[in-house]
Every structure is written in structure tokens, then in C-alpha cells.
Design a protein around this motif. Structure first.
Motif, PDB file in Angstrom:
ATOM      1  N   VAL A  24      -8.734 -65.826  90.933  1.00 47.42           N
ATOM      2  CA  VAL A  24      -9.599 -64.826  90.294  1.00 47.42           C
ATOM      3  C   VAL A  24     -11.019 -65.317  90.513  1.00 47.42           C
ATOM      4  CG1 VAL A  24     -10.223 -63.671  88.142  1.00 47.42           C
ATOM      5  CG2 VAL A  24      -7.867 -64.409  88.517  1.00 47.42           C
ATOM      6  N   MET A  25     -11.889 -64.445  90.999  1.00 45.51           N
ATOM      7  CA  MET A  25     -13.246 -64.892  91.332  1.00 45.51           C
ATOM      8  C   MET A  25     -14.259 -63.878  90.828  1.00 45.51           C
ATOM      9  SD  MET A  25     -12.579 -65.836  95.321  1.00 45.51           S
ATOM     10  CE  MET A  25     -14.177 -66.588  95.571  1.00 45.51           C
ATOM     11  N   ALA A  26     -15.409 -64.406  90.418  1.00 45.09           N
ATOM     12  CA  ALA A  26     -16.552 -63.532  90.140  1.00 45.09           C
ATOM     13  C   ALA A  26     -17.524 -63.678  91.300  1.00 45.09           C
ATOM     14  CB  ALA A  26     -17.219 -63.933  88.836  1.00 45.09           C
ATOM     15  N   VAL A  27     -17.932 -62.546  91.852  1.00 47.48           N
ATOM     16  CA  VAL A  27     -18.865 -62.600  92.983  1.00 47.48           C
ATOM     17  C   VAL A  27     -20.075 -61.736  92.664  1.00 47.48           C
ATOM     18  CG1 VAL A  27     -17.036 -63.009  94.680  1.00 47.48           C
ATOM     19  CG2 VAL A  27     -17.770 -60.674  94.200  1.00 47.48           C
ATOM     20  N   GLU A  28     -21.192 -62.101  93.255  1.00 48.12           N
ATOM     21  CA  GLU A  28     -22.386 -61.278  93.115  1.00 48.12           C
ATOM     22  C   GLU A  28     -22.275 -60.090  94.060  1.00 48.12           C
ATOM     23  OE1 GLU A  28     -25.946 -63.576  93.338  1.00 48.12           O
ATOM     24  OE2 GLU A  28     -25.121 -65.202  92.132  1.00 48.12           O
ATOM     25  N   LEU A  29     -23.205 -59.157  93.910  1.00 48.17           N
ATOM     26  CA  LEU A  29     -23.087 -57.929  94.705  1.00 48.17           C
ATOM     27  C   LEU A  29     -23.364 -58.145  96.187  1.00 48.17           C
ATOM     28  CD1 LEU A  29     -24.501 -55.138  92.384  1.00 48.17           C
ATOM     29  CD2 LEU A  29     -22.230 -56.148  92.509  1.00 48.17           C
ATOM     30  N   ASP A  30     -23.894 -59.327  96.529  1.00 45.12           N
ATOM     31  CA  ASP A  30     -24.036 -59.619  97.959  1.00 45.12           C
ATOM     32  C   ASP A  30     -22.832 -60.399  98.484  1.00 45.12           C
ATOM     33  OD1 ASP A  30     -24.368 -62.064  96.800  1.00 45.12           O
ATOM     34  OD2 ASP A  30     -26.396 -62.419  97.546  1.00 45.12           O
ATOM     35  N   PRO A  64     -19.888 -65.993  95.849  1.00 44.58           N
ATOM     36  CA  PRO A  64     -19.029 -66.289  94.702  1.00 44.58           C
ATOM     37  C   PRO A  64     -19.781 -67.044  93.615  1.00 44.58           C
ATOM     38  CG  PRO A  64     -18.434 -67.633  96.599  1.00 44.58           C
ATOM     39  CD  PRO A  64     -19.499 -66.710  97.059  1.00 44.58           C
ATOM     40  N   ARG A  65     -19.472 -66.726  92.369  1.00 45.60           N
ATOM     41  CA  ARG A  65     -20.082 -67.399  91.226  1.00 45.60           C
ATOM     42  C   ARG A  65     -19.122 -68.428  90.632  1.00 45.60           C
ATOM     43  NH1 ARG A  65     -24.282 -66.368  87.692  1.00 45.60           N
ATOM     44  NH2 ARG A  65     -26.142 -65.984  88.921  1.00 45.60           N
ATOM     45  N   TRP A  66     -17.885 -68.034  90.421  1.00 41.91           N
ATOM     46  CA  TRP A  66     -16.881 -68.960  89.909  1.00 41.91           C
ATOM     47  C   TRP A  66     -15.514 -68.475  90.339  1.00 41.91           C
ATOM     48  CZ3 TRP A  66     -13.497 -66.261  86.943  1.00 41.91           C
ATOM     49  CH2 TRP A  66     -13.971 -65.198  86.161  1.00 41.91           C
ATOM     50  N   GLN A  67     -14.548 -69.332  90.183  1.00 45.92           N
ATOM     51  CA  GLN A  67     -13.186 -68.923  90.501  1.00 45.92           C
ATOM     52  C   GLN A  67     -12.196 -69.678  89.625  1.00 45.92           C
ATOM     53  OE1 GLN A  67     -12.879 -70.008  94.697  1.00 45.92           O
ATOM     54  NE2 GLN A  67     -11.368 -71.553  94.132  1.00 45.92           N
ATOM     55  N   VAL A  68     -11.066 -69.036  89.397  1.00 44.62           N
ATOM     56  CA  VAL A  68      -9.967 -69.653  88.654  1.00 44.62           C
ATOM     57  C   VAL A  68      -8.738 -69.564  89.548  1.00 44.62           C
ATOM     58  CG1 VAL A  68      -8.435 -69.414  86.670  1.00 44.62           C
ATOM     59  CG2 VAL A  68     -10.896 -69.068  86.380  1.00 44.62           C
ATOM     60  N   PRO A  86      -1.130 -70.660  89.594  1.00 44.34           N
ATOM     61  CA  PRO A  86       0.049 -70.879  90.446  1.00 44.34           C
ATOM     62  C   PRO A  86       0.646 -69.580  90.974  1.00 44.34           C
ATOM     63  CG  PRO A  86       0.265 -72.020  88.320  1.00 44.34           C
ATOM     64  CD  PRO A  86      -0.943 -71.154  88.226  1.00 44.34           C
ATOM     65  N   GLY A  87       0.620 -68.525  90.147  1.00 44.22           N
ATOM     66  CA  GLY A  87       1.235 -67.262  90.551  1.00 44.22           C
ATOM     67  C   GLY A  87       0.199 -66.276  91.083  1.00 44.22           C
ATOM     68  N   PRO A  88       0.674 -65.205  91.700  1.00 41.35           N
ATOM     69  CA  PRO A  88      -0.254 -64.188  92.192  1.00 41.35           C
ATOM     70  C   PRO A  88      -0.937 -63.465  91.034  1.00 41.35           C
ATOM     71  CG  PRO A  88       2.012 -63.462  92.455  1.00 41.35           C
ATOM     72  CD  PRO A  88       2.077 -64.873  91.991  1.00 41.35           C
ATOM     73  N   VAL A  89      -2.213 -63.181  91.204  1.00 41.45           N
ATOM     74  CA  VAL A  89      -2.993 -62.548  90.135  1.00 41.45           C
ATOM     75  C   VAL A  89      -3.408 -61.140  90.554  1.00 41.45           C
ATOM     76  CG1 VAL A  89      -3.827 -64.730  89.195  1.00 41.45           C
ATOM     77  CG2 VAL A  89      -5.106 -63.596  91.013  1.00 41.45           C
ATOM     78  N   ALA A  90      -3.670 -60.319  89.550  1.00 45.01           N
ATOM     79  CA  ALA A  90      -4.005 -58.909  89.835  1.00 45.01           C
ATOM     80  C   ALA A  90      -4.741 -58.303  88.646  1.00 45.01           C
ATOM     81  CB  ALA A  90      -2.724 -58.115  90.114  1.00 45.01           C
ATOM     82  N   ASP A  91      -5.279 -57.121  88.860  1.00 44.29           N
ATOM     83  CA  ASP A  91      -5.874 -56.268  87.823  1.00 44.29           C
ATOM     84  C   ASP A  91      -6.907 -56.983  86.955  1.00 44.29           C
ATOM     85  OD1 ASP A  91      -4.361 -54.076  88.601  1.00 44.29           O
ATOM     86  OD2 ASP A  91      -2.688 -54.611  87.294  1.00 44.29           O
ATOM     87  N   PRO A  92      -7.905 -57.620  87.547  1.00 41.48           N
ATOM     88  CA  PRO A  92      -8.934 -58.240  86.701  1.00 41.48           C
ATOM     89  C   PRO A  92      -9.824 -57.162  86.073  1.00 41.48           C
ATOM     90  CG  PRO A  92      -9.600 -58.346  88.992  1.00 41.48           C
ATOM     91  CD  PRO A  92      -8.237 -57.724  88.979  1.00 41.48           C
ATOM     92  N   ARG A  93     -10.128 -57.360  84.799  1.00 42.02           N
ATOM     93  CA  ARG A  93     -10.990 -56.392  84.100  1.00 42.02           C
ATOM     94  C   ARG A  93     -11.969 -57.139  83.217  1.00 42.02           C
ATOM     95  NH1 ARG A  93      -8.900 -53.915  87.403  1.00 42.02           N
ATOM     96  NH2 ARG A  93      -7.866 -51.877  87.322  1.00 42.02           N
TER      97      ARG A  93
END
Lengths: 182, 389
Positions: free
Chosen positions: B140-146, B149-153, B156-163
Motif C-alpha cells: 500500500v503506497m501513498a504517492v504525490e500527484l506527480d 512515493p511518500r510512504w509504503q506499507v 504478506p498478503g495481496p492488498v486492495a481497495d485502499p480508501r
């Protein structure tokens, strides 16, 4: 008048019978003046597009009931100009109650760049008139209707049309003169 | 100034955007004309059928997307490209669009310029669209509009649907397999919130400063929890399988789109409100509240007619051949964007009613440049507020 005559009657009959090409011919013949007329009354490109589009959609809805022996233009222009007047009045009202400030402050791009290309002094002066006066001027000098035809289209007494034309012209000439003197 | 001068001046005024306006209007008017039921319909119906059949053959032969048509009342299966915008040249309202294609998430700015954020799978905006939270396999990552990346988590398992939670945006919820997790808006403090969750996106209550989250479990029950206190506020059995959760913009109503013909709404305290009912033959493909109102807009595919309807409140806005998979309101609520895969088009519907339609063509290529146009149709994830400085 654009589109008047045999061609137009044939296009109307063809469109009524389902000919898309005839309907397209009718649209292309009438779009430029319908859009220009709306634009000169509302002075807002996006609103003019809405007005002209709604007029053509109204034409589609009423196409089967339309008497193909009659000219199409006056019928369409009547819708265009009346809707344009309604829109311009509503905008003036919004300004009176304050909402217009937000519109006025919005970037030109968002509100359709209302007056940016109206560089001509005459058109700038036209913008200073009320929507009703603008409509009469546009019907007379852009769409080339007679005062009698305008009175029927707007359901106004002939004298009212004449006086609006006169006052509109005076105001235009005065405004143009003032701008020339500055 | 003579009357002749006046006429000449008025006819000589350059009218802004005249040809473009004509093109857009013709697309709408032509579609309305194709939809009308003329008196002599019986006489020309065979021609229409033949025309459609011929057109369909041409479409197949040319390998162009089927049903390339425009307008609000569409039956004209093969409208030409000249009737639609050849590219997404600008958005009709303020804000930025978030679109996820096979290439990854794209930001579309009001002037139509686009930026691919990276090779990510899913995405959603932060509250003021300063960031986008994305997923990439186990990240899971937060990225700026350009795209930076700002941070990431990493999980172990596949991730989805970040809100991302509403302003001030201190929490991000996401799914990892059948669990629901929450991480702080700076990427710290990742923790488990719930198990046995259904594979649909959670939905934050859109109330500033609150961290109330709705999610569905694998039994079909909907839960509303205070994420920070890990306290359940209420839960409700919907009687069907939830497929989407959406709050009204005032946070007073929660819509649960289900796989049945009944889509319940709940008040903020969990008490049932009305339901949205759809015919049994229709599957709701997407739904959301109109901004600033409690009216629900939805698209529904009718398996009998193979058509999709777009409905807002009680008003039918649009009917097309095929599917309208995604809907997105503009931030000001004046436009409703619909994605139409069969026609490879985006439809911008001007509200109220459908006063105007802006059609954008060749959408697959737009968001998958250099491709053959055979890629998946992109998903419309959100249309959010203008960026803050």
C-alpha cells in the motif's frame, strides 16, 4: 432567410419521414444563426450552446407535428430567443441575490468565457442592454425579421417592438459614441 | 452608425467555439433524432434494421469498437467518430479525475493533461486530492500527484481497495485478503481492524475529523465502526450480498448496493431508511449519491434488453447498448461522468436532466497509449476537488 424555400421544406418533410441526411441539412443550415443569436442575447458561450441545443431538441420532439409548408427558421428562432431571454433574466436575478458574484469570480474557462471575444464596440454596447432589448435587436438585425414578425414571435404589441428597437438602437449608438470619445 | 453598419457588426462578431459547439450539439441532437418515433416509423424501421446490420458488419470487419455511438437516447449503433471528442481535451468542470487503466492510475487535470502515476493496481484520492493511495501486489503506497512515493506499507498478503479517511486524512483503510486494516495517513501504525470482510471497498463517513468506517463481512452484514476506538457503532443484515457501500455527502445516509433488486439505505444511526428498488432483470453496476443531495444515481444493466440505464433519483438520464460500468460526479455535482466500454467512450452528462452531453472517444487508447485498443476499459475511480496549493 437561411434555409428558407423549397430546400428547407424538402428537408423538413424528409426529416419527418426519417431521413437523417435531411435532418442534418436542416440542422447545419440553421445552427450558425441560432447559436449566434443565442450568444448575442446571453453573452455566454456555454449558455448559448445549451440554449441552441435545447431549441434543436425541442424541434426534434415536435418534428412530426410541424407543418412542413411553413418556414422552419422562425419557429426555431422563436424558441432560441425566448429561451435566451429566460436564461439572461435568470442570470440577472442570480446576480441580484448575490449568487452572481461567485459566477463573476469564477475563472473564465469555467463559465464559458462569456465576453472575451466580444471586442467589437457594438457588441460590447449590446451587452449593456436588457435581455429583452437585446433579443429584439438580434431578431431584427441578425435574424432579419420585420417588426411585425418579431411582435408575433415574442407575443408583444407591435408598438412595443418598435419602441424597443428604437431605444435599443439609441442606447447602442450612445454607447458606441461614448466609447469612441474615451 | 447606420442600421446596415449595425447588422454588419453583429454578423461579424467572432463567436467563441462555434464549430466545437456545433459538433457537440449535433452529436446530441442526432442521437435524439435517432431515438424519436416518427409517424412513419413502420415504413423506415426495415431501413434502420438493415443499416444497423450493415453497420455492425462494417464494425466487425474494421475491428472498431462496437456500438460507437453518442447521445442521450441512443439507438444509433455506429455514430461516426466526428461526433465525439477525439481525446479528453479538458474536463467540463473543476477538479481532477482519477482513472485506473491497465497501465495504472492516471490523474487527469482540468485542461485534459494526464499523468500516469505508476504501475499500480488500485487507487483513490486523499481528502483534498493532494495524494493518491495506491496498491501494488503486497504494497500500500501513498504517492504525490506527480507519482513520487511518500510512504509504503508492505503486507504478506495481496492488498486492495485502499480508501483515505476524510479531512484531515489521518487514516487509510484497505483490505488484505479477507481482513480489513487501517494505517495512519503518514504510513505508520498499521493494524488489523476486522476479519472475514467481503471483497468490496470500505467507505469512510464523509465527516471532517471523524474516523467512522463502513464495511461488509462475508455473511452479507454491514458494519459501521469507529476505526480509532475499534468500537462497532451498529451493524445490519442486508439480506443479500453487498457489492458497494456509499455515504451521502452529508453523512446522513449509507447506501448498500447489493446483488439483489433491493438496495437498502441506512441512517447514520443504523436505522433503516428507504430502499432503492430495481427490476429483477437488472444488475446495478455502480451507484453513488449526488453531491449535496440524498438522491442516488445508479447504472443498471438489463440482461433482457442488453442495455444499461443511468438513473438519478426517479429520472432516467441515459440508456445505452451495453454496460455503463462506472459513474463519477463532478465535485460541484453539475456533471455525471459515465464510462461506456462497448463504445469506448466517456459520457459527460450535464445535470440537471441531461442538458448537454460531452462525449470523449477512443478512451482505451487515451489511457493505454501505443496499444492496439484491445486493452481493458479503464475504471473511473473518482473526480475530486481541485488541488490545494
Amino acid at each position: 432567410m437561411v434555409g428558407a424555400g423549397r430546400d428547407e421544406r424538402a428537408w423538413v418533410r424528409g426529416a419527418q419521414a426519417g431521413s437523417a441526411s435531411d435532418f442534418e441539412a436542416l440542422f447545419r443550415a440553421h445552427w450558425p444563426r441560432a447559436y449566434r443569436a443565442a450568444y448575442l442575447v446571453v453573452h455566454d458561450a456555454a449558455a448559448a450552446e445549451d440554449v441552441a441545443q435545447e431549441a434543436f431538441l425541442a424541434a426534434v420532439r415536435a418534428l412530426d407535428r410541424f407543418d412542413s409548408r411553413r418556414p422552419f427558421g422562425p419557429w426555431l428562432h422563436r424558441i432560441v430567443v425566448n429561451r435566451a431571454i429566460d436564461w439572461a433574466r435568470a442570470r440577472a436575478l442570480r446576480r441580484e441575490v448575490g449568487a452572481g458574484d461567485a459566477i463573476a469570480e469564477a475563472p473564465a474557462e469555467e463559465r464559458g468565457d462569456p465576453t472575451a471575444p466580444l471586442s467589437d464596440d457594438v457588441v460590447a454596447a449590446l451587452a449593456s442592454l436588457s435581455p429583452d432589448h437585446r433579443a429584439v435587436i438580434v431578431l431584427r438585425y441578425v435574424l432579419e425579421y420585420t417588426p411585425g414578425e418579431i411582435s408575433r414571435m415574442l407575443e408583444l404589441p407591435r408598438g412595443t417592438v418598435n419602441s424597443r428597437l428604437r431605444r435599443g438602437l439609441d442606447a447602442l449608438q450612445g454607447a458606441v459614441r461614448t466609447e469612441e470619445e474615451q | 452608425m447606420s442600421e446596415r453598419d449595425l447588422r454588419s457588426a453583429l454578423l461579424g462578431v467572432p463567436v467563441l467555439d462555434e464549430l466545437e459547439a456545433q459538433r457537440r450539439t449535433w452529436a446530441v441532437v442526432r442521437a435524439a433524432y435517432a431515438e424519436r418515433e416518427p409517424v412513419s416509423r413502420r415504413a423506415w424501421r426495415p431501413r434502420l434494421v438493415i443499416a444497423v446490420a450493415v453497420a455492425a458488419a462494417l464494425v466487425a470487419a474494421a475491428l472498431s469498437p462496437p456500438g460507437r455511438s453518442v447521445g442521450g437516447w441512443i439507438r444509433d449503433r455506429v455514430a461516426g467518430k466526428e461526433l465525439a471528442e477525439p481525446a479528453l481535451v479538458r474536463l467540463p468542470a473543476a477538479g481532477q479525475l482519477l482513472v485506473v487503466s491497465e497501465r495504472g492510475p492516471w490523474i487527469v487535470r482540468p485542461d485534459g493533461s494526464k499523468r500516469l502515476l505508476g504501475d499500480y493496481e488500485d487507487a483513490s484520492f486523499s481528502p483534498r486530492a493532494k495524494f493518491v493511495v495506491v496498491t501494488d501486489g503486497h504494497l500500500v503506497m501513498a504517492v504525490e500527484l506527480d507519482g513520487d512515493p511518500r510512504w509504503q506499507v508492505a503486507r504478506p498478503g495481496p492488498v486492495a481497495d485502499p480508501r483515505w479517511a476524510p479531512s484531515p486524512g489521518f487514516r487509510v483503510a484497505y483490505r488484505e485478503g479477507d481482513t480489513l486494516r487501517v494505517v495512519a495517513g503518514n504510513g505508520t501504525g498499521d493494524r488489523l481492524l476486522a476479519r472475514d470482510v467481503a471483497p468490496i471497498a470500505p467507505a469512510w463517513l464523509p465527516e471532517e475529523g471523524r474516523t467512522v468506517l463502513a464495511y461488509a463481512d462475508t455473511t452479507g452484514r454491514v458494519h459501521v465502526v469507529e476505526a480509532d476506538g475499534e468500537k462497532e457503532l451498529w451493524s445490519a443484515r442486508t439480506g443479500a450480498s453487498p457489492e458497494k457501500l456509499a455515504w451521502s455527502s452529508d453523512g446522513r445516509l449509507l447506501l448498500v448496493v447489493t446483488n439483489s433488486d433491493r438496495h437498502p439505505l441506512y441512517r447514520a444511526n443504523g436505522r433503516p431508511a428507504r430502499s432503492v428498488r430495481t427490476p429483477a432483470s437488472q444488475d446495478v453496476l455502480d451507484a453513488d449519491f449526488e453531491p449535496g443531495t440524498r438522491d442516488v444515481a445508479y447504472s443498471a444493466f438489463d440482461s433482457a434488453s442488453r442495455r444499461s440505464l443511468v438513473v438519478l433519483g426517479d429520472e432516467r438520464l441515459q440508456a445505452v447498448e451495453g454496460h455503463i460500468d462506472d459513474l463519477a460526479f463532478s465535485p460541484d455535482g453539475r456533471w455525471l461522468l459515465a464510462g461506456w466500454p462497448e463504445a469506448d467512450q466517456l459520457l459527460f452528462l450535464r445535470l440537471p436532466g441531461v442538458r448537454r452531453i460531452v462525449v470523449v472517444d477512443d478512451v482505451r487508447r487515451e489511457f493505454d497509449p501505443g496499444s492496439t485498443g484491445a486493452s481493458a476499459f479503464p475504471r473511473l475511480v473518482g473526480w475530486c476537488c481541485p488541488p490545494t496549493p
